[in-house]
Write an enzyme that holds these catalytic residues in place. Structure first.
Site, PDB file in Angstrom:
ATOM      1  N   TYR A  46      50.332 -17.325  -5.070  1.00  0.00           N
ATOM      2  CA  TYR A  46      51.200 -17.628  -6.202  1.00  0.00           C
ATOM      3  C   TYR A  46      52.655 -17.768  -5.743  1.00  0.00           C
ATOM      4  O   TYR A  46      53.330 -18.756  -6.058  1.00  0.00           O
ATOM      5  CB  TYR A  46      51.090 -16.529  -7.256  1.00  0.00           C
ATOM      6  CG  TYR A  46      52.048 -16.717  -8.416  1.00  0.00           C
ATOM      7  CD1 TYR A  46      51.810 -17.682  -9.383  1.00  0.00           C
ATOM      8  CD2 TYR A  46      53.195 -15.931  -8.523  1.00  0.00           C
ATOM      9  CE1 TYR A  46      52.699 -17.866 -10.443  1.00  0.00           C
ATOM     10  CE2 TYR A  46      54.080 -16.107  -9.580  1.00  0.00           C
ATOM     11  CZ  TYR A  46      53.831 -17.074 -10.534  1.00  0.00           C
ATOM     12  OH  TYR A  46      54.712 -17.256 -11.572  1.00  0.00           O
ATOM     13  N   ASP A  99      44.531 -35.545 -17.021  1.00  0.00           N
ATOM     14  CA  ASP A  99      44.363 -34.773 -15.794  1.00  0.00           C
ATOM     15  C   ASP A  99      45.622 -34.938 -14.952  1.00  0.00           C
ATOM     16  O   ASP A  99      45.829 -35.979 -14.313  1.00  0.00           O
ATOM     17  CB  ASP A  99      43.137 -35.261 -15.027  1.00  0.00           C
ATOM     18  CG  ASP A  99      42.880 -34.456 -13.763  1.00  0.00           C
ATOM     19  OD1 ASP A  99      43.661 -33.518 -13.460  1.00  0.00           O
ATOM     20  OD2 ASP A  99      41.909 -34.775 -13.053  1.00  0.00           O
ATOM     21  N   LYS A 143      54.914 -21.194  -5.789  1.00  0.00           N
ATOM     22  CA  LYS A 143      56.126 -21.274  -6.598  1.00  0.00           C
ATOM     23  C   LYS A 143      57.353 -21.554  -5.714  1.00  0.00           C
ATOM     24  O   LYS A 143      58.290 -22.247  -6.136  1.00  0.00           O
ATOM     25  CB  LYS A 143      56.325 -19.992  -7.401  1.00  0.00           C
ATOM     26  CG  LYS A 143      55.421 -19.903  -8.615  1.00  0.00           C
ATOM     27  CD  LYS A 143      55.642 -21.051  -9.594  1.00  0.00           C
ATOM     28  CE  LYS A 143      54.878 -20.872 -10.886  1.00  0.00           C
ATOM     29  NZ  LYS A 143      55.105 -21.977 -11.848  1.00  0.00           N
ATOM     30  N   ASP A 165      48.339 -31.865 -23.095  1.00  0.00           N
ATOM     31  CA  ASP A 165      47.571 -30.657 -22.796  1.00  0.00           C
ATOM     32  C   ASP A 165      46.107 -31.042 -22.651  1.00  0.00           C
ATOM     33  O   ASP A 165      45.674 -32.065 -23.178  1.00  0.00           O
ATOM     34  CB  ASP A 165      47.729 -29.603 -23.895  1.00  0.00           C
ATOM     35  CG  ASP A 165      47.494 -28.191 -23.382  1.00  0.00           C
ATOM     36  OD1 ASP A 165      48.481 -27.488 -23.101  1.00  0.00           O
ATOM     37  OD2 ASP A 165      46.328 -27.812 -23.234  1.00  0.00           O
ATOM     38  N   THR A 218      53.984 -13.042 -23.270  1.00  0.00           N
ATOM     39  CA  THR A 218      52.904 -13.841 -23.852  1.00  0.00           C
ATOM     40  C   THR A 218      51.729 -12.933 -24.187  1.00  0.00           C
ATOM     41  O   THR A 218      51.601 -11.830 -23.619  1.00  0.00           O
ATOM     42  CB  THR A 218      52.425 -14.917 -22.866  1.00  0.00           C
ATOM     43  OG1 THR A 218      51.808 -14.267 -21.728  1.00  0.00           O
ATOM     44  CG2 THR A 218      53.578 -15.783 -22.392  1.00  0.00           C
TER      45      THR A 218
END
Length: 232
Positions: free
Chosen positions: A153, A61, A157, A35, A188
């Site tokens: 988006y 990265d 995807k 992360d 979330t």
């Protein structure tokens, strides 16, 4: 189920990635948690069962092929090889046509497609070296059918889904399986804040998404590749 298997989890300080890392650790895997957010990642790894068995790989990265290659080299040196990758890094944005620029497209493509491609490309030589393995990514039901104000988006995807199918076909003969999950809306804190009036009873939990990813990663799915599995 995953006893001593070395597995990379990207986005491991996030919702789905954190759930995947925790479930893998509980089931005996050796987790290389990746992360960008160092403090959150280190806290997440410290909370894993048998924390000393796992790696916290902060600041990698995933848009840099050299950084991904260095990550895989570190993991294979530390764990003696690599069995699989669970990649959960991505991004989401909504905006109407007249408020969407090429920079928005570039950002979505980088977060959703390039990060997946780069870590897979770096991992495959290590999977070949062990005679096979598994790659599992995150698509979206929006990749099957777009919605209003979601063009970048949904398109990116969809690219993740086609990437998954293409690599599955390419790597099948080398016993490297490539699959992806397609969640509906995930429950979330970020989604609850963004959609305060939504019916959250219809949402899926990060754990439900992670459990499906772990199934695709596991030996129980040894005959499964090129599949796009809806969750929710």
């Amino acid at each position: 189920m995953f006893t001593d298997l070395p597995i990379i989890v990207t986005g491991a300080a996030g919702n789905v990635g954190g759930a995947a890392a925790r479930l893998l650790a509980e089931r005996g895997a050796r987790v290389a948690a990746v992360d960008m957010v160092k403090d959150r990642l280190e806290a997440a790894v410290a909370a894993l069962p048998h924390a000393e068995r796992h790696l916290a790989c902060a600041g990698v990265d995933l848009l840099d092929p050299a950084a991904c290659a260095a990550l895989v080299a570190r993991v294979t040196a530390s764990f003696g090889g690599l069995y699989g990758v669970v990649t959960t890094v991505g991004g989401f944005a909504m905006a109407p046509l007249d408020q969407t620029g090429l920079a928005d497209w570039d950002r979505m493509f980088a977060l959703n497609v390039k990060t997946t491609w780069a870590i897979y490309q770096a991992a495959v030589p290590a999977l070949r070296a062990r005679g096979g393995g598994a790659l599992v990514g995150v698509g979206s039901v929006a990749g099957l059918k777009g919605g209003a104000q979601m063009a970048p988006y949904a398109a990116t995807k969809a690219a993740v889904l086609r990437l998954t199918e293409s690599l599955a076909d390419e790597l099948r003969s080398e016993h490297i399986r490539v699959n992806a999950v397609m969640p509906t809306t995930i429950d979330t804190p970020q989604n609850r804040a963004a959609m305060p009036d939504a019916d959250t009873t219809r949402w899926v939990t990060p754990e439900q998404v992670a459990e499906t990813m772990l199934f695709l990663l596991s030996g129980a799915a040894s005959g499964v590749t090129g599949q796009l599995v809806q969750v929710g």
